[in-house]
Motif scaffolding. Structure first.
Motif, PDB file in Angstrom:
ATOM      1  N   LEU A  45       0.842  -1.190   0.000  1.00 21.32           N
ATOM      2  CA  LEU A  45       0.000   0.000   0.000  1.00 21.32           C
ATOM      3  C   LEU A  45       0.883   1.248   0.000  1.00 21.32           C
ATOM      4  CD1 LEU A  45      -2.763  -0.984   2.591  1.00 21.32           C
ATOM      5  CD2 LEU A  45      -2.866  -1.105   0.096  1.00 21.32           C
ATOM      6  N   PHE A  46       0.502   2.216  -0.811  1.00 19.94           N
ATOM      7  CA  PHE A  46       1.263   3.459  -0.923  1.00 19.94           C
ATOM      8  C   PHE A  46       0.389   4.645  -0.517  1.00 19.94           C
ATOM      9  CE2 PHE A  46       3.214   0.403  -3.709  1.00 19.94           C
ATOM     10  CZ  PHE A  46       4.575   0.626  -3.569  1.00 19.94           C
ATOM     11  N   ASP A  47       1.049   5.719  -0.102  1.00 15.40           N
ATOM     12  CA  ASP A  47       0.314   6.935   0.274  1.00 15.40           C
ATOM     13  C   ASP A  47      -0.171   7.677  -0.964  1.00 15.40           C
ATOM     14  OD1 ASP A  47       0.809   6.884   3.234  1.00 15.40           O
ATOM     15  OD2 ASP A  47       2.887   6.983   2.550  1.00 15.40           O
ATOM     16  N   ILE A  48       0.657   7.689  -2.016  1.00 15.22           N
ATOM     17  CA  ILE A  48       0.336   8.408  -3.247  1.00 15.22           C
ATOM     18  C   ILE A  48       0.639   7.511  -4.440  1.00 15.22           C
ATOM     19  CG2 ILE A  48       0.710  10.511  -4.614  1.00 15.22           C
ATOM     20  CD1 ILE A  48       1.962  11.783  -2.110  1.00 15.22           C
ATOM     21  N   TYR A  49      -0.302   7.467  -5.389  1.00 17.47           N
ATOM     22  CA  TYR A  49      -0.103   6.719  -6.626  1.00 17.47           C
ATOM     23  C   TYR A  49      -0.085   7.701  -7.798  1.00 17.47           C
ATOM     24  CZ  TYR A  49      -1.427   2.502  -4.004  1.00 17.47           C
ATOM     25  OH  TYR A  49      -1.504   1.467  -3.092  1.00 17.47           O
ATOM     26  N   PHE A  50       0.983   7.661  -8.599  1.00 19.59           N
ATOM     27  CA  PHE A  50       1.035   8.391  -9.859  1.00 19.59           C
ATOM     28  C   PHE A  50       0.822   7.360 -10.962  1.00 19.59           C
ATOM     29  CE2 PHE A  50       2.954  11.581  -7.242  1.00 19.59           C
ATOM     30  CZ  PHE A  50       2.707  12.795  -7.887  1.00 19.59           C
ATOM     31  N   LEU A  51      -0.306   7.450 -11.668  1.00 18.41           N
ATOM     32  CA  LEU A  51      -0.677   6.434 -12.649  1.00 18.41           C
ATOM     33  C   LEU A  51      -0.806   7.025 -14.045  1.00 18.41           C
ATOM     34  CD1 LEU A  51      -3.575   4.675 -10.659  1.00 18.41           C
ATOM     35  CD2 LEU A  51      -1.173   4.004 -10.733  1.00 18.41           C
ATOM     36  N   ASP A  52      -0.099   6.413 -15.000  1.00 18.14           N
ATOM     37  CA  ASP A  52      -0.348   6.744 -16.404  1.00 18.14           C
ATOM     38  C   ASP A  52      -1.681   6.098 -16.784  1.00 18.14           C
ATOM     39  OD1 ASP A  52      -0.094   7.554 -19.026  1.00 18.14           O
ATOM     40  OD2 ASP A  52       1.177   5.865 -19.595  1.00 18.14           O
ATOM     41  N   ILE A  53      -2.506   6.794 -17.523  1.00 16.98           N
ATOM     42  CA  ILE A  53      -3.803   6.238 -17.910  1.00 16.98           C
ATOM     43  C   ILE A  53      -3.667   5.302 -19.107  1.00 16.98           C
ATOM     44  CG2 ILE A  53      -6.072   6.790 -18.874  1.00 16.98           C
ATOM     45  CD1 ILE A  53      -6.174   9.211 -17.104  1.00 16.98           C
ATOM     46  N   GLN A  54      -2.928   5.730 -20.130  1.00 16.40           N
ATOM     47  CA  GLN A  54      -2.860   4.965 -21.383  1.00 16.40           C
ATOM     48  C   GLN A  54      -1.748   3.915 -21.328  1.00 16.40           C
ATOM     49  OE1 GLN A  54      -2.686   8.737 -23.646  1.00 16.40           O
ATOM     50  NE2 GLN A  54      -4.314   7.859 -24.905  1.00 16.40           N
ATOM     51  N   MET A  55      -2.053   2.795 -20.681  1.00 16.05           N
ATOM     52  CA  MET A  55      -1.136   1.664 -20.633  1.00 16.05           C
ATOM     53  C   MET A  55      -1.789   0.467 -21.298  1.00 16.05           C
ATOM     54  SD  MET A  55       0.590   1.881 -16.827  1.00 16.05           S
ATOM     55  CE  MET A  55      -0.966   1.848 -15.903  1.00 16.05           C
ATOM     56  N   GLU A  56      -0.987  -0.448 -21.826  1.00 11.83           N
ATOM     57  CA  GLU A  56      -1.525  -1.642 -22.464  1.00 11.83           C
ATOM     58  C   GLU A  56      -2.150  -2.562 -21.428  1.00 11.83           C
ATOM     59  OE1 GLU A  56       1.314  -3.580 -24.923  1.00 11.83           O
ATOM     60  OE2 GLU A  56       1.698  -1.805 -26.161  1.00 11.83           O
ATOM     61  N   LYS A  57      -3.035  -3.426 -21.884  1.00 14.85           N
ATOM     62  CA  LYS A  57      -3.769  -4.348 -21.021  1.00 14.85           C
ATOM     63  C   LYS A  57      -4.578  -3.566 -19.998  1.00 14.85           C
ATOM     64  CE  LYS A  57      -0.592  -8.218 -21.638  1.00 14.85           C
ATOM     65  NZ  LYS A  57       0.313  -9.185 -20.980  1.00 14.85           N
ATOM     66  N   VAL A  77      -3.069  10.274  -8.439  1.00 12.85           N
ATOM     67  CA  VAL A  77      -2.789  11.321  -9.428  1.00 12.85           C
ATOM     68  C   VAL A  77      -2.616  10.640 -10.783  1.00 12.85           C
ATOM     69  CG1 VAL A  77      -1.202  13.146 -10.151  1.00 12.85           C
ATOM     70  CG2 VAL A  77      -1.655  12.795  -7.709  1.00 12.85           C
ATOM     71  N   PHE A  78      -3.343  11.106 -11.775  1.00 16.11           N
ATOM     72  CA  PHE A  78      -3.207  10.571 -13.125  1.00 16.11           C
ATOM     73  C   PHE A  78      -2.350  11.501 -13.966  1.00 16.11           C
ATOM     74  CE2 PHE A  78      -7.442   8.609 -12.150  1.00 16.11           C
ATOM     75  CZ  PHE A  78      -7.031   7.291 -12.249  1.00 16.11           C
ATOM     76  N   PHE A  79      -1.545  10.912 -14.857  1.00 14.86           N
ATOM     77  CA  PHE A  79      -0.888  11.714 -15.890  1.00 14.86           C
ATOM     78  C   PHE A  79      -1.023  10.970 -17.209  1.00 14.86           C
ATOM     79  CE2 PHE A  79       2.326   9.421 -13.463  1.00 14.86           C
ATOM     80  CZ  PHE A  79       3.018   8.693 -14.424  1.00 14.86           C
ATOM     81  N   THR A  80      -1.248  11.725 -18.270  1.00 17.73           N
ATOM     82  CA  THR A  80      -1.517  11.116 -19.566  1.00 17.73           C
ATOM     83  C   THR A  80      -1.299  12.123 -20.671  1.00 17.73           C
ATOM     84  OG1 THR A  80      -3.224   9.995 -20.891  1.00 17.73           O
ATOM     85  CG2 THR A  80      -3.964  11.721 -19.417  1.00 17.73           C
ATOM     86  N   GLY A  81      -1.189  11.599 -21.891  1.00 19.81           N
ATOM     87  CA  GLY A  81      -1.047  12.479 -23.042  1.00 19.81           C
ATOM     88  C   GLY A  81      -2.380  12.906 -23.618  1.00 19.81           C
ATOM     89  N   ALA A  82      -3.488  12.381 -23.083  1.00 20.49           N
ATOM     90  CA  ALA A  82      -4.823  12.693 -23.606  1.00 20.49           C
ATOM     91  C   ALA A  82      -5.685  13.325 -22.521  1.00 20.49           C
ATOM     92  CB  ALA A  82      -5.487  11.423 -24.129  1.00 20.49           C
ATOM     93  N   LYS A  83      -6.643  14.160 -22.935  1.00  9.57           N
ATOM     94  CA  LYS A  83      -7.508  14.861 -21.991  1.00  9.57           C
ATOM     95  C   LYS A  83      -8.878  14.218 -21.822  1.00  9.57           C
ATOM     96  CE  LYS A  83      -5.432  19.393 -22.887  1.00  9.57           C
ATOM     97  NZ  LYS A  83      -5.686  20.805 -23.308  1.00  9.57           N
TER      98      LYS A  83
END
Length: 237
Positions: A45-57, A77-83
């Motif tokens: 378990l983590f306090d903060i998750y930085f997740l890319d949205i556009q990942m395979e599978k 927190v999400f980060f991605t190249g798309a809005k």
């Protein structure tokens, strides 16, 4: 020390964002993952998750929903190249939605907000009310209370561990519990943290129980619940 997970299927970007986070928050511990599956299999378990949205599978939204089932308090927190995923991010009560390339100022601002939210959640966990049930004086943790129910001259506190009745007035409970609780019906005061879904007549709680939502209080409930989520509350939806 805060524990942070960075999940991105591009190894170079995962390392870059991790290094930048470490620069702004040197006292944190960071672990990198290259897929949502690897992150979930880790089990930590983590306090903060930085997740890319556009990942395979498994994409970041799907991973976040699984993470919410394990830990409702973590910051996402999400980060991605798309809005176009911004509304999906709202479904899992994400703190921030960052569009790549993420500039330093925005990343630093997000980390500051995340630390504030973690402190706020901890303070919320520590809040208690004191009641007298029979001959016993008791301290109840507000985070353990699902809702209060009006029972004529008594109030029943429905908690994760059972029901406790005591003499009291619902208006006093409203003042004492504050904005994290909502008077959704003349007979009920609900803990917004435990709300999983609602319609115009009922509210469903995290234990599966349903309570009444008055038609004349529906709009006020929705406003208060949305404000609660915006201010860092965690939806169970």
């Amino acid at each position: 020390m805060l524990k942070i997970a960075v999940c991105d299927d591009e190894p170079a970007y995962a390392k870059q964002i991790s290094d930048r986070i470490k620069r702004f928050m040197p006292d944190c511990e960071i672990e990198r993952f290259l897929s949502g599956e690897d992150l979930l299999l880790c089990g930590a378990l983590f306090d903060i998750y930085f997740l890319d949205i556009q990942m395979e599978k498994m994409n970041g939204i799907e991973a976040a929903k699984k993470l919410r089932e394990r830990n409702e308090e973590s910051i996402i927190v999400f980060f991605t190249g798309a809005k176009e995923y911004v509304f999906d991010a709202f479904d899992v009560a994400a703190l921030q939605y960052l569009v790549k390339p993420v500039d330093d100022a925005k990343l630093q601002e997000t980390l500051v907000r995340a630390k504030k939210e973690i402190r706020k959640k901890q303070n919320r966990k520590d809040r208690q009310i004191f009641i007298k049930a029979g001959h016993k004086n008791m301290a109840l943790n507000l985070c353990d209370i699902l809702y209060f129910e009006n029972q004529r001259r008594k109030i029943a506190a429905h908690t994760l561990r059972g029901e406790i009745s005591f003499y009291g007035v619902m208006a006093d409970m409203e003042r004492e519990t504050g904005a994290d609780f909502c008077r959704c019906h003349r007979g009920y005061l609900v803990n917004l943290f435990h709300v999983t879904e609602y319609d115009r007549e009922t509210i469903t709680l995290s234990n599966g129980e349903r309570i009444y939502l008055s038609k004349d209080r529906y709009h006020d409930f929705v406003k208060q619940y949305m404000r609660y989520l915006r201010n860092g509350g965690v939806s169970h939806v």
